[in-house]
Design a protein around this motif. Structure first.
Motif, PDB file in Angstrom:
ATOM      1  N   GLY A 438     -31.086 -50.258 -33.974  1.00  0.00           N
ATOM      2  CA  GLY A 438     -29.613 -50.755 -33.686  1.00  0.00           C
ATOM      3  C   GLY A 438     -30.357 -52.074 -32.525  1.00  0.00           C
ATOM      4  N   MET A 439     -31.070 -52.422 -32.584  1.00  0.00           N
ATOM      5  CA  MET A 439     -31.519 -53.945 -32.085  1.00  0.00           C
ATOM      6  C   MET A 439     -30.472 -54.387 -31.143  1.00  0.00           C
ATOM      7  SD  MET A 439     -33.574 -55.672 -35.213  1.00  0.00           S
ATOM      8  CE  MET A 439     -35.414 -55.086 -35.860  1.00  0.00           C
ATOM      9  N   LEU A 440     -30.871 -55.335 -29.863  1.00  0.00           N
ATOM     10  CA  LEU A 440     -30.032 -55.873 -28.934  1.00  0.00           C
ATOM     11  C   LEU A 440     -30.176 -57.302 -29.653  1.00  0.00           C
ATOM     12  CD1 LEU A 440     -30.189 -53.556 -25.761  1.00  0.00           C
ATOM     13  CD2 LEU A 440     -28.113 -53.966 -27.230  1.00  0.00           C
ATOM     14  N   GLN A 441     -29.010 -57.985 -29.229  1.00  0.00           N
ATOM     15  CA  GLN A 441     -29.017 -59.820 -29.713  1.00  0.00           C
ATOM     16  C   GLN A 441     -29.316 -60.504 -28.430  1.00  0.00           C
ATOM     17  OE1 GLN A 441     -26.472 -60.281 -32.338  1.00  0.00           O
ATOM     18  NE2 GLN A 441     -28.265 -60.022 -34.314  1.00  0.00           N
ATOM     19  N   ILE A 442     -30.210 -61.720 -28.090  1.00  0.00           N
ATOM     20  CA  ILE A 442     -30.116 -61.872 -27.881  1.00  0.00           C
ATOM     21  C   ILE A 442     -29.753 -63.942 -27.910  1.00  0.00           C
ATOM     22  CG2 ILE A 442     -30.930 -63.539 -25.157  1.00  0.00           C
ATOM     23  CD1 ILE A 442     -32.350 -60.508 -25.617  1.00  0.00           C
ATOM     24  N   VAL A 443     -28.913 -64.729 -27.576  1.00  0.00           N
ATOM     25  CA  VAL A 443     -28.733 -65.818 -27.736  1.00  0.00           C
ATOM     26  C   VAL A 443     -28.851 -66.832 -26.122  1.00  0.00           C
ATOM     27  CG1 VAL A 443     -27.139 -67.863 -28.187  1.00  0.00           C
ATOM     28  CG2 VAL A 443     -27.104 -65.230 -29.625  1.00  0.00           C
ATOM     29  N   ALA A 444     -29.819 -67.698 -26.107  1.00  0.00           N
ATOM     30  CA  ALA A 444     -30.231 -68.425 -24.945  1.00  0.00           C
ATOM     31  C   ALA A 444     -30.678 -70.171 -25.758  1.00  0.00           C
ATOM     32  CB  ALA A 444     -31.830 -67.703 -23.803  1.00  0.00           C
ATOM     33  N   VAL A 459     -38.621 -55.918 -19.975  1.00  0.00           N
ATOM     34  CA  VAL A 459     -37.718 -54.747 -19.197  1.00  0.00           C
ATOM     35  C   VAL A 459     -38.128 -53.790 -19.620  1.00  0.00           C
ATOM     36  CG1 VAL A 459     -35.032 -53.928 -19.534  1.00  0.00           C
ATOM     37  CG2 VAL A 459     -35.769 -56.738 -18.787  1.00  0.00           C
ATOM     38  N   ALA A 460     -38.169 -52.799 -19.191  1.00  0.00           N
ATOM     39  CA  ALA A 460     -38.338 -51.572 -19.645  1.00  0.00           C
ATOM     40  C   ALA A 460     -37.140 -50.568 -20.773  1.00  0.00           C
ATOM     41  CB  ALA A 460     -37.727 -50.048 -17.728  1.00  0.00           C
ATOM     42  N   GLY A 461     -37.610 -50.166 -21.426  1.00  0.00           N
ATOM     43  CA  GLY A 461     -37.303 -48.914 -22.366  1.00  0.00           C
ATOM     44  C   GLY A 461     -36.959 -50.125 -23.784  1.00  0.00           C
ATOM     45  N   VAL A 462     -37.494 -51.986 -23.355  1.00  0.00           N
ATOM     46  CA  VAL A 462     -37.551 -52.545 -25.021  1.00  0.00           C
ATOM     47  C   VAL A 462     -39.301 -52.444 -25.370  1.00  0.00           C
ATOM     48  CG1 VAL A 462     -37.559 -55.232 -25.654  1.00  0.00           C
ATOM     49  CG2 VAL A 462     -36.315 -54.049 -23.644  1.00  0.00           C
ATOM     50  N   ALA A 463     -39.587 -52.227 -26.694  1.00  0.00           N
ATOM     51  CA  ALA A 463     -40.257 -51.929 -27.098  1.00  0.00           C
ATOM     52  C   ALA A 463     -40.868 -53.076 -27.590  1.00  0.00           C
ATOM     53  CB  ALA A 463     -40.128 -51.084 -28.304  1.00  0.00           C
ATOM     54  N   MET A 464     -40.093 -54.181 -28.072  1.00  0.00           N
ATOM     55  CA  MET A 464     -40.505 -55.862 -29.282  1.00  0.00           C
ATOM     56  C   MET A 464     -39.392 -56.372 -28.727  1.00  0.00           C
ATOM     57  SD  MET A 464     -40.975 -55.606 -32.784  1.00  0.00           S
ATOM     58  CE  MET A 464     -41.182 -56.756 -32.841  1.00  0.00           C
ATOM     59  N   VAL A 465     -40.158 -57.538 -28.882  1.00  0.00           N
ATOM     60  CA  VAL A 465     -38.798 -58.397 -28.675  1.00  0.00           C
ATOM     61  C   VAL A 465     -39.125 -59.426 -29.948  1.00  0.00           C
ATOM     62  CG1 VAL A 465     -37.634 -60.776 -27.428  1.00  0.00           C
ATOM     63  CG2 VAL A 465     -38.118 -58.685 -26.742  1.00  0.00           C
ATOM     64  N   THR A 466     -38.313 -60.273 -30.728  1.00  0.00           N
ATOM     65  CA  THR A 466     -38.727 -60.309 -32.319  1.00  0.00           C
ATOM     66  C   THR A 466     -38.727 -62.231 -32.103  1.00  0.00           C
ATOM     67  OG1 THR A 466     -35.943 -61.039 -32.914  1.00  0.00           O
ATOM     68  CG2 THR A 466     -37.821 -59.498 -34.089  1.00  0.00           C
ATOM     69  N   PRO A 467     -39.752 -62.827 -32.326  1.00  0.00           N
ATOM     70  CA  PRO A 467     -39.635 -64.677 -32.400  1.00  0.00           C
ATOM     71  C   PRO A 467     -38.509 -65.273 -33.294  1.00  0.00           C
ATOM     72  CG  PRO A 467     -41.388 -64.167 -33.587  1.00  0.00           C
ATOM     73  CD  PRO A 467     -40.639 -62.423 -33.739  1.00  0.00           C
ATOM     74  N   PRO A 468     -38.130 -66.505 -31.434  1.00  0.00           N
ATOM     75  CA  PRO A 468     -36.637 -67.136 -31.803  1.00  0.00           C
ATOM     76  C   PRO A 468     -36.638 -67.088 -32.936  1.00  0.00           C
ATOM     77  CG  PRO A 468     -38.050 -67.218 -29.673  1.00  0.00           C
ATOM     78  CD  PRO A 468     -39.033 -66.763 -30.856  1.00  0.00           C
ATOM     79  N   GLN A 469     -34.825 -67.466 -33.236  1.00  0.00           N
ATOM     80  CA  GLN A 469     -34.889 -67.949 -34.291  1.00  0.00           C
ATOM     81  C   GLN A 469     -33.868 -68.816 -34.321  1.00  0.00           C
ATOM     82  OE1 GLN A 469     -32.241 -65.497 -37.296  1.00  0.00           O
ATOM     83  NE2 GLN A 469     -30.788 -66.893 -38.004  1.00  0.00           N
ATOM     84  N   VAL A 478     -30.499 -70.065 -29.125  1.00  0.00           N
ATOM     85  CA  VAL A 478     -32.336 -69.674 -30.430  1.00  0.00           C
ATOM     86  C   VAL A 478     -31.741 -67.926 -30.007  1.00  0.00           C
ATOM     87  CG1 VAL A 478     -34.103 -70.649 -30.527  1.00  0.00           C
ATOM     88  CG2 VAL A 478     -33.874 -69.087 -28.523  1.00  0.00           C
ATOM     89  N   LEU A 479     -32.187 -67.690 -31.510  1.00  0.00           N
ATOM     90  CA  LEU A 479     -31.537 -66.317 -31.153  1.00  0.00           C
ATOM     91  C   LEU A 479     -32.821 -65.357 -31.056  1.00  0.00           C
ATOM     92  CD1 LEU A 479     -29.032 -63.842 -31.792  1.00  0.00           C
ATOM     93  CD2 LEU A 479     -29.800 -64.204 -34.252  1.00  0.00           C
ATOM     94  N   MET A 480     -32.757 -63.996 -30.185  1.00  0.00           N
ATOM     95  CA  MET A 480     -34.824 -62.945 -30.829  1.00  0.00           C
ATOM     96  C   MET A 480     -32.898 -61.619 -30.768  1.00  0.00           C
ATOM     97  SD  MET A 480     -36.001 -64.686 -27.665  1.00  0.00           S
ATOM     98  CE  MET A 480     -34.756 -65.674 -27.034  1.00  0.00           C
ATOM     99  N   GLN A 481     -33.804 -60.595 -31.135  1.00  0.00           N
ATOM    100  CA  GLN A 481     -33.843 -59.087 -31.300  1.00  0.00           C
ATOM    101  C   GLN A 481     -34.592 -58.445 -30.139  1.00  0.00           C
ATOM    102  OE1 GLN A 481     -31.416 -58.625 -33.498  1.00  0.00           O
ATOM    103  NE2 GLN A 481     -31.590 -60.810 -34.967  1.00  0.00           N
ATOM    104  N   ALA A 482     -33.931 -57.859 -29.769  1.00  0.00           N
ATOM    105  CA  ALA A 482     -34.500 -56.891 -28.952  1.00  0.00           C
ATOM    106  C   ALA A 482     -34.675 -55.453 -28.837  1.00  0.00           C
ATOM    107  CB  ALA A 482     -34.399 -57.210 -27.353  1.00  0.00           C
ATOM    108  N   VAL A 483     -35.674 -54.835 -29.526  1.00  0.00           N
ATOM    109  CA  VAL A 483     -35.884 -53.733 -30.024  1.00  0.00           C
ATOM    110  C   VAL A 483     -36.314 -52.418 -29.147  1.00  0.00           C
ATOM    111  CG1 VAL A 483     -37.132 -52.027 -32.261  1.00  0.00           C
ATOM    112  CG2 VAL A 483     -36.971 -54.440 -32.444  1.00  0.00           C
TER     113      VAL A 483
END
Length: 719
Positions: A438-444, A459-469, A478-483
């Motif tokens: 259930g990754m959260l997606q971030i567009v910026a 942010v509390a509860g975020v395990a990792m953030v993938t490199p920007p796509q 860019v699009l990132m995934q917050a796990v």
């Protein structure tokens, strides 16, 4: 009893004592033109029936979103700029215990998976598993992403068509599981549709048996089922045609099947029972039809309008699936009501006294005015306070647990354990962490990528953030995934989403499948009080117009609200707390499905008002004839009690058969609606409301002169 072939001597067939109001004359018109009415309905059934068989494959499979929400914006941006790598993308999990993802055998399977998607323009860019993003730390599990290049509904259909080919690529060394939101809805809809069909098929013989016992006649018992079938076929075909204009959720037909069967039988039961009584004193069958439609027909029409008004309030919720479920039931109710008001009078006119063909011995001794319910009415008249207080106390006690009700969108646990989507989901969790499915997606904006990634990681509860796509079309975003650290259905996911949205700069948008569920849940919560208010106001207004009595209209609305609250209290005890879960064969999720309060409130209130209308319309008819509130209360119950009891028995049987379904959603629907009917018919319509009629006396039917002048003159007595 007078046969339909008998007419008073010396009178034309078109003037055989037919009198009364508009509905009475309309009913006589239908009974006098049987061939035309049958021909029109045959044509409607053939035309719409041709489309009906495709209803479950043609209707939409998704639509569970809050229109205009931030998460929907993220999905649209991901679909537009990032090759369809949105929440609707298909994620194919590939796993091997003894080979890494980079090994030739696994790469060969990945190539075959890519070939399955090739040539279908509903899929966007196909992205193989990427180290650091979609390959597990041990290297043995990877996620291939097939982008979404179509609407969420089309993506569910695409998964329907290709998931068998994908799972067939599994062999002894490599497992292949299509997952993601589109695959989840595909397996979810398929499993629940199958469960509902099985329950529906089981309910038909049970319903017929109850109908035979209630009517005591095979012909009379068969009429409601025939009308319901016609209504269902017509509504199914109508939904398929409507789906060509705007996507309609497949759940619309699932609900429509259940609700139309119950209401269709309800309406027909009321009319057929009244017709059999009217035959005893009528000059012929057409006169009996006229009397039936002039009295019971008005109650049925008002009841149908009340159901439609209650369901129409759901249309204000900005969620396509929820709206179209309401549309589906409304379609079914419209067709069933139309058949009840036209086809049934024609059939009754044609049958006449033969409506009792195939009668059981006791049926010939039955009277429309039930001596048993008349006796019960006299008991309530003599001792109204103990019964009123007792019934109200039970309902309030059952309603109290609703204060602790929790709601959330369904978890992966509602999907069968052997479904590929669940197997892939659990495999990803085991190899990549609880929040990986259930990754959260971030567009910026690309210029803010570094800052957004840094803040998101903190942010509390975020395990990792993938490199920007980077965007595939060259746009500056860019699009990132917050796990997240928790399962997508964990209550803490809401805090993580709120934390991300609160911490990130305004230029960054947060979405993803868990965010879409949470945004939808928030929209449902926000609109629930509005829906309740609209339903209560419109329900009261309809009763006021029909009864022309503000006090009893208000009491009828309030007791319907009380029985609805009691039903939700029972739902909380069963589905949230798990009482009786072992007996009913399900594992509680710890909450009620998020769409339940809005949708079930409309349905339960509609059912409650259905019985309210039947009882009060009959009591009003008796009051108009006698001017005596005691007669209205006792004879109202005597003339409607058996019908309400029989109709409730049919509804409970129909709804409770869905409790036998293996899947939780149809089980939830069946039990909640069955409990609603049971509580409403037994405690409210047969105890509390008649007792209130006794306690209020003439005041129940009083209205000020200015109100009588403002309202239309509606009478429930045949004149």
């Amino acid at each position: 009893m007078v046969s339909s072939a008998v007419r008073p001597p010396g009178r034309d067939a078109t003037h055989t004592g037919i009198h009364g109001g508009v509905l009475g004359r309309f009913g006589a018109l239908m009974a006098g033109h049987v061939r035309i009415v049958f021909g029109v309905w045959l044509l409607v059934s053939v035309v719409l029936g041709a489309a009906a068989p495709s209803v479950f494959t043609a209707l939409a499979g998704a639509g569970w979103q809050a229109d205009g929400s931030e998460s929907v914006q993220v999905r649209e941006l991901a679909q537009q700029h990032f090759g369809g790598n949105s929440s609707a993308a298909v994620q194919v999990v590939v796993h091997s215990e003894d080979r890494p993802v980079e090994s030739p055998p696994v790469q060969a399977v990945l190539g075959e998976i890519t070939a399955v998607f090739a040539g279908d323009d509903r899929f966007g860019a196909v992205v193989p598993p990427q180290p650091g993003r979609s390959i597990s730390p041990d290297g043995h599990t990877g996620i291939l992403i097939a982008g979404a290049n179509a609407s969420t509904d089309e993506m569910v259909r695409a998964v329907d068509e290709h998931k068998d080919a994908l799972t067939a690529l599994s062999d002894d060394g490599v497992q292949v599981y299509p997952t993601g939101a589109s695959a989840l809805w595909s397996d979810f809809n398929e499993a629940n549709h199958s469960a509902m069909i099985k329950a529906e098929m089981f309910s038909w013989p049970v319903t017929l048996a109850i109908m035979v016992l209630a009517f005591g006649s095979l012909v009379a018992a068969g009429l409601p089922l025939l009308l319901t079938m016609v209504g269902l076929v017509a509504s199914a075909g109508g939904l398929v045609l409507l789906n060509e204009v705007t996507p309609i959720s497949v759940w619309a037909m699932n609900f429509a099947m259940m609700f139309a069967l119950a209401l269709g039988i309800d309406y027909a039961l009321f009319l057929v029972a009244r017709f059999r009584d009217a035959l005893r004193g009528a000059t012929d069958a057409r006169a009996a039809v006229a009397e039936t439609m002039d009295t019971a027909g008005k109650a049925v029409l008002l009841s149908g309008l009340t159901v439609l008004v209650s369901l129409s309030a759901v249309l204000i919720v900005p969620a396509p699936a929820v709206r179209t479920m309401a549309v589906g039931i409304m379609f079914a109710v419209v067709f069933v009501l139309a058949a009840t008001m036209t086809l049934l009078p024609a059939a009754l006119g044609a049958l006449g006294g033969r409506v009792d063909a195939g009668s059981l011995p006791y049926a010939k001794r039955q009277q429309h005015r039930s001596p048993r319910f008349a006796a019960w009415g006299r008991i309530l008249h003599a001792h109204p306070w103990p019964f009123a207080v007792g019934a109200a106390a039970v309902l309030v006690a059952l309603a109290v647990p609703v204060l602790g009700l929790k709601v959330a969108m369904p978890s992966i646990g509602v999907v069968p354990s052997d479904a590929p989507v669940r197997q892939g989901y659990e495999l990803v969790q085991a190899r990549m962490g609880d929040g990986a499915p259930g990754m959260l997606q971030i567009v910026a904006p690309a210029a803010d990528a570094e800052q957004v990634a840094r803040v998101a990681q903190s942010v509390a509860g975020v395990a990792m953030v993938t490199p920007p796509q980077t965007a595939g079309d060259g746009s500056d975003s860019v699009l990132m995934q917050a796990v997240p650290e928790v399962d997508p259905s964990d209550p803490r996911m809401g805090d993580i989403l709120s934390g991300l949205r609160g911490a990130l700069p305004d230029v960054a948008l947060v979405g993803g499948a868990p965010a879409e569920n949470l945004d939808l849940q928030q929209a449902l919560n926000d609109y629930f009080p509005v829906v309740v208010g609209v339903i209560l106001v419109l329900g009261f207004a309809l009763l006021l117009v029909a009864l022309r009595a503000p006090l009893i209209a208000a009491l009828g609305t309030l007791v319907s609200l009380l029985s609805t609250a009691a039903t939700f209290g029972v739902a909380k005890l069963i589905f949230q707390d798990g009482h009786g879960a072992g007996l009913l064969g399900f594992t509680p999720q710890g909450f009620l499905d998020g769409w339940g309060p809005v949708f079930f409130f409309a349905m339960i209130f509609a059912i409650a008002m259905d019985y309210t209308v039947f009882l009060l319309a009959t009591a009003k008819e008796q009051y108009e004839r006698s001017g005596d509130p005691a007669t209205a209360q006792i004879d109202g119950l005597a003339n409607s009690g058996r019908v309400i009891f029989a109709a409730a028995a049919v509804m409970v049987a129909v709804f409770f058969t869905f409790a036998l379904a293996e899947r939780l959603p149809p089980k939830e629907m069946g039990i909640i609606l069955g409990v609603a009917v049971l509580l409403d018919a037994v405690l409210v319509r047969l105890v509390l409301l008649p007792a209130l009629l006794r306690l209020t006396g003439h005041a129940a039917w009083w209205s000020p002169a200015w109100l009588r002048r403002a309202l239309p003159a509606i009478s429930f007595a045949h004149r």
